[in-house]
Design a protein around this motif. Structure first.
Motif, PDB file in Angstrom:
ATOM      1  N   ASP A 149      17.296   5.577  64.637  1.00  0.00           N
ATOM      2  CA  ASP A 149      17.509   6.261  65.807  1.00  0.00           C
ATOM      3  C   ASP A 149      16.534   5.965  66.734  1.00  0.00           C
ATOM      4  O   ASP A 149      17.178   5.894  67.726  1.00  0.00           O
ATOM      5  CB  ASP A 149      16.928   7.946  65.055  1.00  0.00           C
ATOM      6  N   ALA A 150      15.433   5.622  66.395  1.00  0.00           N
ATOM      7  CA  ALA A 150      14.356   5.216  67.457  1.00  0.00           C
ATOM      8  C   ALA A 150      14.977   3.988  68.245  1.00  0.00           C
ATOM      9  O   ALA A 150      15.138   4.219  69.499  1.00  0.00           O
ATOM     10  CB  ALA A 150      13.080   4.627  66.905  1.00  0.00           C
ATOM     11  N   LEU A 151      15.530   2.876  67.630  1.00  0.00           N
ATOM     12  CA  LEU A 151      15.986   1.770  68.423  1.00  0.00           C
ATOM     13  C   LEU A 151      17.248   2.137  69.256  1.00  0.00           C
ATOM     14  O   LEU A 151      17.162   1.750  70.485  1.00  0.00           O
ATOM     15  CB  LEU A 151      16.563   0.738  67.450  1.00  0.00           C
ATOM     16  N   ALA A 152      18.046   3.117  68.753  1.00  0.00           N
ATOM     17  CA  ALA A 152      19.476   3.638  69.472  1.00  0.00           C
ATOM     18  C   ALA A 152      18.780   4.372  70.479  1.00  0.00           C
ATOM     19  O   ALA A 152      19.516   4.327  71.559  1.00  0.00           O
ATOM     20  CB  ALA A 152      20.248   4.025  68.563  1.00  0.00           C
ATOM     21  N   LEU A 153      18.027   5.162  70.620  1.00  0.00           N
ATOM     22  CA  LEU A 153      17.333   6.208  71.485  1.00  0.00           C
ATOM     23  C   LEU A 153      16.862   5.333  72.765  1.00  0.00           C
ATOM     24  O   LEU A 153      17.251   5.504  73.823  1.00  0.00           O
ATOM     25  CB  LEU A 153      16.357   7.106  70.834  1.00  0.00           C
ATOM     26  N   ALA A 154      15.902   4.296  72.425  1.00  0.00           N
ATOM     27  CA  ALA A 154      15.330   3.588  73.418  1.00  0.00           C
ATOM     28  C   ALA A 154      16.604   2.756  74.297  1.00  0.00           C
ATOM     29  O   ALA A 154      16.447   2.663  75.465  1.00  0.00           O
ATOM     30  CB  ALA A 154      14.265   2.510  72.968  1.00  0.00           C
ATOM     31  N   ARG A 155      17.574   2.375  73.376  1.00  0.00           N
ATOM     32  CA  ARG A 155      18.708   1.411  74.064  1.00  0.00           C
ATOM     33  C   ARG A 155      19.476   2.224  75.161  1.00  0.00           C
ATOM     34  O   ARG A 155      19.732   1.910  76.079  1.00  0.00           O
ATOM     35  CB  ARG A 155      19.507   0.717  72.833  1.00  0.00           C
ATOM     36  N   HIS A 156      19.935   3.558  74.575  1.00  0.00           N
ATOM     37  CA  HIS A 156      20.652   4.596  75.568  1.00  0.00           C
ATOM     38  C   HIS A 156      19.971   5.075  76.528  1.00  0.00           C
ATOM     39  O   HIS A 156      20.652   5.395  77.553  1.00  0.00           O
ATOM     40  CB  HIS A 156      21.487   5.658  74.505  1.00  0.00           C
ATOM     41  N   ALA A 157      18.573   5.271  76.381  1.00  0.00           N
ATOM     42  CA  ALA A 157      17.881   5.825  77.406  1.00  0.00           C
ATOM     43  C   ALA A 157      17.775   4.879  78.603  1.00  0.00           C
ATOM     44  O   ALA A 157      17.002   5.386  79.558  1.00  0.00           O
ATOM     45  CB  ALA A 157      16.792   6.553  77.127  1.00  0.00           C
ATOM     46  N   ALA A 158      18.168   3.917  78.440  1.00  0.00           N
ATOM     47  CA  ALA A 158      17.687   2.655  79.511  1.00  0.00           C
ATOM     48  C   ALA A 158      18.625   3.137  80.915  1.00  0.00           C
ATOM     49  O   ALA A 158      17.884   2.731  81.953  1.00  0.00           O
ATOM     50  CB  ALA A 158      18.189   1.237  79.002  1.00  0.00           C
ATOM     51  N   GLY A 159      19.662   3.697  80.690  1.00  0.00           N
ATOM     52  CA  GLY A 159      20.513   3.982  81.554  1.00  0.00           C
ATOM     53  C   GLY A 159      20.208   5.521  82.188  1.00  0.00           C
ATOM     54  O   GLY A 159      19.142   6.000  82.244  1.00  0.00           O
ATOM     55  N   GLU A 160      21.206   5.905  82.834  1.00  0.00           N
ATOM     56  CA  GLU A 160      21.208   7.412  83.315  1.00  0.00           C
ATOM     57  C   GLU A 160      20.781   8.007  82.148  1.00  0.00           C
ATOM     58  O   GLU A 160      21.577   8.158  81.246  1.00  0.00           O
ATOM     59  CB  GLU A 160      22.680   7.906  84.041  1.00  0.00           C
ATOM     60  N   LEU A 161      19.709   9.325  81.909  1.00  0.00           N
ATOM     61  CA  LEU A 161      19.380   9.590  80.876  1.00  0.00           C
ATOM     62  C   LEU A 161      20.158  10.553  80.354  1.00  0.00           C
ATOM     63  O   LEU A 161      20.575  10.311  78.859  1.00  0.00           O
ATOM     64  CB  LEU A 161      17.991  10.314  81.030  1.00  0.00           C
ATOM     65  N   VAL A 162      20.600  11.475  80.779  1.00  0.00           N
ATOM     66  CA  VAL A 162      21.683  12.568  80.207  1.00  0.00           C
ATOM     67  C   VAL A 162      22.872  11.893  79.549  1.00  0.00           C
ATOM     68  O   VAL A 162      23.281  12.176  78.368  1.00  0.00           O
ATOM     69  CB  VAL A 162      21.935  13.751  81.038  1.00  0.00           C
ATOM     70  N   THR A 163      23.547  10.906  80.467  1.00  0.00           N
ATOM     71  CA  THR A 163      24.663  10.487  79.595  1.00  0.00           C
ATOM     72  C   THR A 163      24.338   9.540  78.427  1.00  0.00           C
ATOM     73  O   THR A 163      24.885   9.349  77.369  1.00  0.00           O
ATOM     74  CB  THR A 163      25.429   9.213  80.954  1.00  0.00           C
TER      75      THR A 163
END
Ligand SMILES: Cc1cc2nc3c(=O)[nH]c(=O)nc-3n(C[C@H](O)[C@H](O)[C@H](O)COP(=O)(O)OP(=O)(O)OC[C@H]3O[C@@H](n4cnc5c(N)ncnc54)[C@H](O)[C@@H]3O)c2cc1C
Length: 396
Positions: free
Chosen positions: A325-339
């Protein structure tokens, strides 16, 4: 984006989320409701390749992580090695994992004694409010506050964990307290015992202060025992008559509840596991719950670890799942946050469901009656092959 984040919950899931976000450039504060450094929760943790990879990715020290076991051994009621499956795995302890991750977060960013009361979100950020009166204004709020998550309760009030109908008794024995004969039969393997309706898993872990020297280690004992709702209420009731919700602090478990489990151990268990229990500190129990949130994110708020999903311990994946979860969260939060958080949820919900459903299947296998033979001798479980092959294995 890499902005500011507040992680609610300072246990393993919260530390993993904080460490991964920090690596991605976020400024992260962790808030833990307990007022003293956490320790000794849950004893043994089985590791998997995914977990070792995740630890390396967040910069954690994985040297001397735990004890290596090479074989899984099913014991029968007579205490004989009935079935063996070679399977190499490192088994570690909750303390070791916590300390390894805790070192990655500076003390000034890790706040003990801060219990989240509520949060409020608007277009520009999230404000977390704590019982202490403190407030934190951040871009991203992460609920890593366990299966009774306050963040999830506000985000998804209808989602409630469901009791699975059994509890897990856990205990730790010092290697030095075991007789040489028992030690030789059980200590170096991932041991199992699986008569109908109950199951034991046991393995060696490090001793105090992560001591891995032979003779100084401990044995982690995990025993699943059915407890219908009425029995559970009784087990959760302390000497003063108070019935605790969900779980009871170990020192408050009544002596007669312990006496009942000891009587059952004498009747049901092989000598090796009785010996472990006889030489353990006071055993304690945890009710087993099922829980899978339909989404892991809404707006600027994300769930991770047990707050997002609890897979029963049969899969031994709670820490690994929190790491993923943590790694995926950090990866996906790199762009526009809500998306990005929506993409995080879309990635993690199906993978968590796979662990969740696998754990339920292993729970059902435990209960199933044999087609022939004695259901109590531990030799006739119709699903033995699958149980030994899939327990504490993360193959998804
Ligand atoms: C018997 C058993 C065996 C297990 N074996 C394994 C195994 O072999 N391998 C494995 O990977 N996993 C295993 N697990 C699961 C694993 O321990 C957890 O899944 C994992 O530690 C992740 O937990 P977490 O940090 O998400 O939640 P938790 O450990 O529950 O932590 C949540 C934290 O949030 C804090 N908190 C709660 N509410 C608030 C609030 N309002 N404000 C601030 N803080 C708050 C809590 O105090 C707590 O510290 C096992 C579990 C059990 C019960």
């Amino acid at each position: 984006m890499a902005g500011t984040a507040a992680v609610i919950g300072g246990s393993i899931g919260g530390l993993f989320a904080a460490a991964a976000l920090r690596r991605a450039g976020w400024r992260v504060q962790v808030f833990e409701r307990v007022g003293v450094p956490l320790s000794g929760r849950g004893a043994g943790i089985v590791t998997h390749r995914h977990l070792l990879d995740a630890l390396a990715q967040v910069g954690a020290d994985t040297s001397d992580l735990g004890v290596q076991v090479d074989d899984r051994v099913v014991f029968d009621h007579a205490g004989s090695h009935f079935h063996t499956l070679p399977y190499r795995q490192i088994v570690t302890s909750w303390d070791r994992m916590y300390q390894t991750l805790r070192r990655l977060i500076p003390d000034e960013d890790y706040h003990l004694g801060e219990m989240l009361a509520e949060f409020a979100e608007d277009d520009d950020g999230v404000t977390a409010r704590f019982e202490s009166g403190r407030e934190a204004r951040v871009d991203l709020l992460v609920g890593a506050d366990g299966f009774r998550s306050a963040v999830r309760a506000q985000m998804l009030p209808d989602v409630q964990p469901a009791y699975a109908g059994y509890v897990v008794w856990r205990a730790l024995a010092l290697e030095a307290d075991l007789s040489p004969e028992m030690r030789d039969r059980i200590f170096d393997v991932f041991g199992m015992f699986m008569p109908q309706g109950t199951q034991i898993v046991g393995y060696p872990i490090a001793g105090e202060n992560n001591d891995l020297r032979p003779g100084h280690r401990r044995y982690n004992f995990v025993w699943y025992v059915p407890a219908p709702d009425a029995d559970l209420d009784d087990m959760l009731t302390d000497d003063s008559g108070q019935t605790h919700a969900i779980s009871i602090p170990p020192p408050l478990v009544r002596d007669e509840v312990l006496a009942r489990v000891e009587e059952m151990a004498a009747r049901v268990l092989p000598d090796v596991f009785r010996h472990i229990l006889d030489n353990s500190e006071r055993p304690f129990f945890t009710p087993i719950y099922d829980h899978l949130s339909p989404t892991f994110a809404r707006g600027r708020v994300a769930l991770s670890g047990d707050a997002a999903c609890v897979a029963r311990p049969h899969v031994g994946m709670g820490v690994t799942k929190a790491a993923q979860d943590a790694l995926a969260l950090a990866r996906h939060a790199a762009g526009e946050l809500v998306t990005g958080l929506q993409a995080y949820s879309a990635e993690r919900v199906p993978l968590s469901r796979a662990a969740y459903e696998r754990s339920q299947m292993l729970g059902r296998h435990m209960m199933q009656a044999p087609e022939t033979g004695d259901p109590t001798d531990g030799r006739n479980n119709p699903n033995m092959e699958e149980i030994i092959r899939l327990t504490a294995v993360a193959d998804f």
